[in-house]
Write a protein that holds these residues in place. Structure first.
Motif, PDB file in Angstrom:
ATOM      1  N   LEU A  29      18.973  -7.235 -16.651  1.00 26.62           N
ATOM      2  CA  LEU A  29      19.907  -8.017 -17.455  1.00 26.62           C
ATOM      3  C   LEU A  29      19.410  -8.120 -18.883  1.00 26.62           C
ATOM      4  N   GLN A  30      20.349  -8.238 -19.788  1.00 25.66           N
ATOM      5  CA  GLN A  30      20.038  -8.458 -21.195  1.00 25.66           C
ATOM      6  C   GLN A  30      20.468  -9.875 -21.557  1.00 25.66           C
ATOM      7  N   ILE A  31      19.545 -10.685 -22.034  1.00 27.93           N
ATOM      8  CA  ILE A  31      19.822 -12.079 -22.356  1.00 27.93           C
ATOM      9  C   ILE A  31      19.816 -12.240 -23.875  1.00 27.93           C
ATOM     10  N   THR A  80      12.832  -8.194 -27.352  1.00 27.44           N
ATOM     11  CA  THR A  80      13.117  -7.152 -28.327  1.00 27.44           C
ATOM     12  C   THR A  80      12.864  -7.686 -29.732  1.00 27.44           C
ATOM     13  N   ASP A  81      12.874  -6.787 -30.693  1.00 22.08           N
ATOM     14  CA  ASP A  81      12.617  -7.187 -32.077  1.00 22.08           C
ATOM     15  C   ASP A  81      13.660  -8.148 -32.627  1.00 22.08           C
ATOM     16  N   ASP A  82      14.885  -8.088 -32.097  1.00 23.01           N
ATOM     17  CA  ASP A  82      15.948  -8.948 -32.616  1.00 23.01           C
ATOM     18  C   ASP A  82      16.148 -10.221 -31.783  1.00 23.01           C
ATOM     19  N   MET A  86      14.986  -8.650 -22.264  1.00 16.18           N
ATOM     20  CA  MET A  86      15.341  -7.749 -21.179  1.00 16.18           C
ATOM     21  C   MET A  86      14.594  -8.252 -19.946  1.00 16.18           C
ATOM     22  N   ILE A  87      15.350  -8.653 -18.922  1.00 19.77           N
ATOM     23  CA  ILE A  87      14.705  -9.192 -17.731  1.00 19.77           C
ATOM     24  C   ILE A  87      15.136  -8.403 -16.497  1.00 19.77           C
ATOM     25  N   THR A  88      14.354  -8.538 -15.453  1.00 23.37           N
ATOM     26  CA  THR A  88      14.703  -7.984 -14.150  1.00 23.37           C
ATOM     27  C   THR A  88      14.698  -9.109 -13.135  1.00 23.37           C
TER      28      THR A  88
END
Length: 211
Positions: A29-31, A80-82, A86-88
């Protein structure tokens, strides 16, 4: 307060249409939304590190939630830099929604029941009636119809549960179909539902195959 197996009675919820998590499977997933960044920050402070994945009910306003979801443990995360994460999530157990809980957090939380899903916390399920050859033949036709590609060698070597659950999570079915796959009582039931959905897609939706 906790339930058997140290599963908490209250968990944070991440409603996401079309997202499916199953026990022992992994969901990346992207948070990035502020409320879910706050949720992740709180979750990482908890020993269980659980997030409940649940689907909104389509067409209802304000959006209601489906009755059954699946909780996953955060087993990997990176920033991430911004400022996104990113999680699992690794699936632990399905749950039944008891009631949403109001609080001071910007994200949803709920009291849940794990009682119906004790089997989820055991070892991988088996599917004694699984005809792998016929299933893979249908899967090949489905992938052609949907213009999908895959690593067939990996699929052929995968254990029954990994194969069936991974396809249930990854195939582009409608949210209500994903919910049906989630709520299937056993791995064999999930495989039958998955087979029905693929067969329907291969037929182009021209024939009613759901009984």
């Amino acid at each position: 307060m906790t339930l058997r197996g140290d599963l908490p009675q209250k968990i944070p919820l991440f409603p996401l249409p079309g997202a499916l998590l199953l026990p022992r499977a992994r969901l990346p997933l992207q948070i990035f939304e502020p409320r879910y960044l706050a949720m992740l920050e709180d979750v990482l402070k908890r020993p269980d590190r659980l997030i409940g994945m649940i689907q909104p009910r389509p067409g209802e306003a304000p959006p209601a939630l489906c009755a059954v979801g699946c909780a996953g443990r955060v087993t990997a995360f990176s920033e991430t830099d911004d400022g996104r994460y990113m999680i699992t999530l690794t699936g632990v157990s399905r749950f039944r929604l008891v009631r949403q809980v109001s609080g001071f957090t910007p994200y949803l939380a709920a009291e849940v029941s794990w009682d119906e899903f004790e089997r989820d916390r055991g070892g991988p399920e088996q599917d004694p009636g699984f005809d792998r050859e016929a299933f893979l033949a249908l899967l090949s036709r489905y992938f052609v119809s949907e213009q999908l590609a895959t690593d067939w060698n990996s699929l052929k070597e995968a254990e029954d549960e990994l194969l069936i659950n991974s396809l249930s999570m990854l195939c582009p079915f409608e949210p209500e179909d994903k919910q049906a796959l989630l709520e299937a009582p056993t791995l064999a039931d999930r495989r039958k539902t998955l087979t029905t959905l693929m067969d329907f897609a291969v037929r182009g939706g021209g024939e009613e195959v759901l009984q």
